[in-house]
Design a protein around this motif. Sequence first.
Motif, PDB file in Angstrom:
ATOM      1  N   ARG A 145      -8.628   5.870 -10.615  1.00 21.86           N
ATOM      2  CA  ARG A 145      -7.509   5.085 -11.110  1.00 21.86           C
ATOM      3  C   ARG A 145      -8.028   4.096 -12.148  1.00 21.86           C
ATOM      4  O   ARG A 145      -9.220   3.974 -12.355  1.00 21.86           O
ATOM      5  CB  ARG A 145      -6.813   4.358  -9.953  1.00 21.86           C
ATOM      6  CG  ARG A 145      -6.424   5.286  -8.805  1.00 21.86           C
ATOM      7  CD  ARG A 145      -6.051   4.489  -7.564  1.00 21.86           C
ATOM      8  NE  ARG A 145      -5.920   5.347  -6.398  1.00 21.86           N
ATOM      9  CZ  ARG A 145      -5.794   4.882  -5.159  1.00 21.86           C
ATOM     10  NH1 ARG A 145      -5.787   3.582  -4.936  1.00 21.86           N
ATOM     11  NH2 ARG A 145      -5.676   5.711  -4.148  1.00 21.86           N
ATOM     12  N   PHE A 166       3.524   2.116  -5.530  1.00 25.67           N
ATOM     13  CA  PHE A 166       2.602   2.187  -6.662  1.00 25.67           C
ATOM     14  C   PHE A 166       2.203   0.750  -6.954  1.00 25.67           C
ATOM     15  O   PHE A 166       2.829   0.059  -7.759  1.00 25.67           O
ATOM     16  CB  PHE A 166       3.253   2.835  -7.887  1.00 25.67           C
ATOM     17  CG  PHE A 166       2.277   3.092  -9.001  1.00 25.67           C
ATOM     18  CD1 PHE A 166       1.696   4.343  -9.160  1.00 25.67           C
ATOM     19  CD2 PHE A 166       1.902   2.087  -9.889  1.00 25.67           C
ATOM     20  CE1 PHE A 166       0.780   4.590 -10.188  1.00 25.67           C
ATOM     21  CE2 PHE A 166       0.989   2.317 -10.912  1.00 25.67           C
ATOM     22  CZ  PHE A 166       0.428   3.580 -11.055  1.00 25.67           C
ATOM     23  N   LYS A 217      -2.987   1.008  -6.787  1.00 29.75           N
ATOM     24  CA  LYS A 217      -3.080   2.163  -7.687  1.00 29.75           C
ATOM     25  C   LYS A 217      -3.641   1.739  -9.045  1.00 29.75           C
ATOM     26  O   LYS A 217      -4.125   2.568  -9.804  1.00 29.75           O
ATOM     27  CB  LYS A 217      -1.707   2.801  -7.873  1.00 29.75           C
ATOM     28  CG  LYS A 217      -1.019   3.210  -6.574  1.00 29.75           C
ATOM     29  CD  LYS A 217      -1.834   4.217  -5.775  1.00 29.75           C
ATOM     30  CE  LYS A 217      -1.064   4.731  -4.568  1.00 29.75           C
ATOM     31  NZ  LYS A 217      -0.840   3.701  -3.527  1.00 29.75           N
ATOM     32  N   ILE A 259     -10.912   1.606  -6.550  1.00 25.45           N
ATOM     33  CA  ILE A 259     -10.344   2.368  -7.657  1.00 25.45           C
ATOM     34  C   ILE A 259     -11.347   3.470  -8.019  1.00 25.45           C
ATOM     35  O   ILE A 259     -12.355   3.219  -8.689  1.00 25.45           O
ATOM     36  CB  ILE A 259     -10.092   1.474  -8.886  1.00 25.45           C
ATOM     37  CG1 ILE A 259      -9.151   0.343  -8.532  1.00 25.45           C
ATOM     38  CG2 ILE A 259      -9.550   2.283 -10.046  1.00 25.45           C
ATOM     39  CD1 ILE A 259      -7.720   0.729  -8.316  1.00 25.45           C
ATOM     40  N   ASN A 277       0.810  -1.222   0.000  1.00 22.14           N
ATOM     41  CA  ASN A 277       0.000   0.000   0.000  1.00 22.14           C
ATOM     42  C   ASN A 277       0.841   1.268   0.000  1.00 22.14           C
ATOM     43  O   ASN A 277       0.346   2.347  -0.358  1.00 22.14           O
ATOM     44  CB  ASN A 277      -0.944   0.003   1.207  1.00 22.14           C
ATOM     45  CG  ASN A 277      -1.985  -1.093   1.120  1.00 22.14           C
ATOM     46  OD1 ASN A 277      -2.167  -1.708   0.074  1.00 22.14           O
ATOM     47  ND2 ASN A 277      -2.668  -1.366   2.222  1.00 22.14           N
TER      48      ASN A 277
END
Length: 442
Positions: free
Chosen positions: A193, A90, A158, A190, A87
Amino acid sequence: MAGLAQLLHARGIDVCGSDTNEEFFTDALLAKSGISVESFSPSHITPSLDCVITSTAYPESHPELCAAREAGIPILTYPQALSLLFNAAFGIAVCGSHGKTTTSAMITYLFVHLGLDPTAVVGSQIHQLGSNAIIGNSPYFVLEADEYQNKLSLYDPKMIVMTTVDYDHPDFFPDEETYRQTFAEFAGKIIDRKLIACWDDPGVKKALISFDAKNLITYGWDPSFDYSASNYRIENGRRAFTIAKRGIPVGDYSLSLIGKYNASNALAALAVCDTLKLAPLSRAAEILGEFTGTARRFEYKGTRGSLEIIDDYGHHPTEIRATLHAARHQYPDKKIWCVFGSHTYSRTQTFLDQFGDSFHHVDRVLVLDIYTSAREREASVTAEDLVTAINRASGNAQLTHTHADALKELLEHENEIDILITMGAGDVYKIADHLVTEPAHQ
């Protein structure tokens, strides 16, 4: 666990471990890294330890965990510890019922060969990289993210790659809807993202029915998808296909790996690279053409006389059907035998009919006793039930309870078999290893 141990060790943390006495492919990787592993014993829990990390396969009553609690040593589960590292990076999480090991390995292989210096934890050893854990210094962290016990809830990626959503782990997820919801909730993390999804897969579509389309990137075999493949064929011993981006052809490329499913996995890896603008699609596809796969994913083990021996981790009916179909496509005129060890009573019971319908593409399947796990104690189904189900569908199954029984049958008929595939998530691979290493009869 082995991948995390290697990652922590490489970052300067003293790591030791304990396990059952059973042999695993990761034993050699840990030894190579200088990480000692001993048999389970509460005596390993000493005041010098800062933390104990445990597999979620073991109950809280495990003697070492009891000793850690008594000593006041913090305890983290494997996914809790891994999430602390993932976490903060990336993180690119590859999730799905099938294909996540090969897809995450492909992404890792691409990143390494593009000089991106990634960190990665993959569920199997990547042949050309020599490990299932890659230690890098860049922000990129590629993770094979397991859905079992809803470990996905701990990760904050990500980017997500979702390969398939096909009901599994019935010992934890009571029904298909609960299983699918786990992936839907993971996708919900997300917001602004990108999520890269196999849009051929009906389970993925159902899981992402509420997902924001502007952040969705699709791949598969339909030219309307963002990344698509077509014209799949065997060419010069390799699997060739045409790649297109949003309907515009990029070129013809090939893989050493068998199966249309691996071409699909390659599309996912290429979509990651292209979406992050890390390399031209053509360059990334050329690099993937050199990828030779991971351990226990249709892994060529060697020969015994004229017999070619392959090992595969397939343990869900969907995986078995796809792999054996690909094998028959690769070897249309060969005599193919399979030794299968089903993994867990609950999976075998829940999908018994589907297992029965999964072995049409082999000439004979030898069925071992069901390989149980640390989390199951009682049998609700037997190997005899599995043999009955297979014979009802294709009439080619034979019960061989033990490795010794299977080996005896194989050795009696080895001159009649062209291709042997050992298959399952348990220790069936040991049969392949034995046949490759033991001298053949003259």
